[in-house]
Design a protein around this motif. Structure first.
Motif, short mmCIF file in Angstrom:
data_model
loop_
_atom_site.label_atom_id
_atom_site.label_comp_id
_atom_site.label_asym_id
_atom_site.label_seq_id
_atom_site.Cartn_x
_atom_site.Cartn_y
_atom_site.Cartn_z
N SER A 1 1.00 -1.32 -0.01
CA SER A 1 -0.12 0.11 -0.15
C SER A 1 0.81 1.25 -0.03
O SER A 1 0.39 2.31 -0.76
CB SER A 1 -1.09 0.13 1.05
N TYR A 2 1.84 1.26 0.89
CA TYR A 2 2.71 2.62 1.03
C TYR A 2 3.95 2.55 0.04
O TYR A 2 4.48 1.39 -0.15
CB TYR A 2 3.30 2.74 2.62
N VAL A 3 4.44 3.79 -0.39
CA VAL A 3 5.65 3.86 -1.18
C VAL A 3 6.71 3.39 -0.52
O VAL A 3 7.77 2.49 -1.17
CB VAL A 3 5.73 5.34 -1.56
N THR B 1 -0.79 -0.40 -4.37
CA THR B 1 -2.14 -0.27 -4.40
C THR B 1 -2.73 1.16 -3.87
O THR B 1 -3.65 1.75 -4.68
CB THR B 1 -2.91 -0.99 -3.52
N GLY B 2 -1.76 1.75 -3.22
CA GLY B 2 -2.17 3.12 -2.88
C GLY B 2 -2.87 2.78 -1.42
O GLY B 2 -3.32 1.73 -1.11
N HIS C 1 -0.38 -10.24 0.64
CA HIS C 1 -0.45 -8.59 0.73
C HIS C 1 0.66 -8.57 2.07
O HIS C 1 0.39 -9.39 3.17
CB HIS C 1 -1.92 -8.39 1.30
N TYR C 2 1.53 -7.67 1.65
CA TYR C 2 2.47 -7.25 2.76
C TYR C 2 2.45 -5.81 3.16
O TYR C 2 2.22 -5.11 2.04
CB TYR C 2 3.89 -7.92 2.67
N GLY C 3 2.98 -5.37 4.15
CA GLY C 3 3.04 -4.08 4.64
C GLY C 3 3.42 -3.72 6.12
O GLY C 3 3.52 -4.82 6.79
N GLU D 1 -4.86 0.06 6.95
CA GLU D 1 -6.01 0.41 6.40
C GLU D 1 -6.58 -0.34 5.28
O GLU D 1 -7.62 0.04 4.38
CB GLU D 1 -5.63 2.05 5.91
N GLU D 2 -5.87 -1.50 5.00
CA GLU D 2 -6.26 -2.08 3.70
C GLU D 2 -6.34 -3.62 3.70
O GLU D 2 -6.77 -4.27 2.73
CB GLU D 2 -4.74 -1.99 2.61
#
Length: 337
Positions: free
Chosen positions: A51-53, A96-97, A121-123, A267-268
């Motif tokens: 999700s994040y840069v 994704t943003g 999905h990772y973050g 958030e995702e």
């Protein structure tokens, strides 16, 4: 001849021709379709989303991802879908943003357009569980969207579902509050072959979760600016919560942990799991703890975000390598063509 006197068949043909002319194909879509077909001819891929840069940067700097020489990416609907491999396994990854809508749109595009066998999905995430430390990676078994509420004037006297009563947080003593209370709402889940059902908890794929439990990954303790007092660990089977807000409030963080027993907040994740669950595609989530979601030292979120991203990525990469071997995904040989 007047339009009203034209034969019905001819009239329908004219209307169809007019409709087709009025809705031309989007510019460049023919080329995009060719690129997508070329990518899909490699065989099934693992869809990887973040999700994040900073999370995307961690992947680019790691050297894990090897772009496909024939066609390294496809630009579609404003997003770039990178084509390549990780540890010899076909992978298509995309940034994704932030927040639910961006995450859902990106995952749905992956599922609809590309030949994808599952979503990883990772973050990063905030922690609401004091037993989790900075740099740890959570592999949740259940996630929920905690941003859908019915806002009520008063707290219900007999309410089975969880409510947040604002009056409990009055200072110095609790009591009634004109803000009333929030009743948490279920999500409407539409799945293939099933009637719509209302759910609160969304499970990740059970088979993939079992594989993730068997991973052995050495996580990083230091980044360029900071070292943690102890080596982080991978924690399995906890719960995660998502909402369209960045949580930086200690009391609300404690409330979520107390009422829902969630250990990470982002958030995702719920959107990724829900979008993937509908068609029955496997999904797994890896979230590295970068901050305490409210009330933490000011250095944590900025100093540790890249370390949390790197650790979550390391677990995701090891999982992709393992699942790729077990699923016999067309890998290194096809990626070199």
């Amino acid at each position: 001849m007047e339009l009203s006197r034209l034969p019905l068949v001819l009239l329908l043909c004219l209307l169809a021709s007019s409709s087709t002319t009025a809705l031309p194909a989007l510019p460049g879509m023919d080329q995009v379709r060719q690129q997508v077909d070329r990518a899909n001819r490699r065989g099934p891929s693992i869809g990887l989303v973040m999700s994040y840069v900073a999370e995307d940067t961690a992947l680019q700097a790691s050297g894990y991802f090897r772009p496909w020489r024939v066609q390294p990416f496809v630009d579609l609907y404003g997003r770039r879908f990178h084509i390549g491999s990780i540890r010899g396994v076909n992978v298509i990854y995309a940034l994704t943003g932030q927040r639910r809508l961006n995450a859902a749109v990106t995952v749905q595009t992956l599922l609809d357009v590309f030949t994808v066998s599952g979503i990883v999905h990772y973050g990063t995430a905030g922690s609401s569980n004091d037993s989790m430390s900075f740099g740890d990676v959570s592999v949740p078994k259940l996630v929920a969207y905690t941003g859908a509420w019915t806002w009520k004037k008063y707290k219900s006297l007999k309410e089975e579902s969880t409510e947040l009563n604002f009056g409990q947080f009055n200072i110095p003593n609790g009591g009634e509050n004109l803000l009333g209370s929030l009743k948490y709402r279920n999500e409407e889940l539409y799945s293939v072959g099933k009637p719509m059902e209302e759910v609160f908890w969304l499970p990740v794929d059970s088979a993939w979760f079992k594989i993730a439990e068997g991973l052995e990954v050495n996580l990083e303790r230091c980044n360029d600016t900071f070292c943690l007092p102890k080596t982080p660990q991978v924690v399995h089977g906890l719960k995660g919560a998502s909402a369209d807000m960045f949580l930086d409030n200690a009391e609300y963080r404690k409330f979520l942990f107390r009422e829902f027993a969630v250990s990470t907040i982002d958030e995702e994740s719920a959107a990724v799991v829900m979008t993937t669950t509908s068609p029955g595609v496997p999904v797994i989530v890896f979230r590295g703890v970068s901050d305490l979601a409210g009330g933490e030292p000011t250095w944590s979120s900025t100093s540790l975000m890249n370390l949390a991203s790197i650790n979550a990525l390391k677990v995701a990469v090891e999982f992709i390598a393992t699942i790729g071997r077990q699923m016999s995904t067309p890998s290194a040989q096809s990626s070199k063509n």
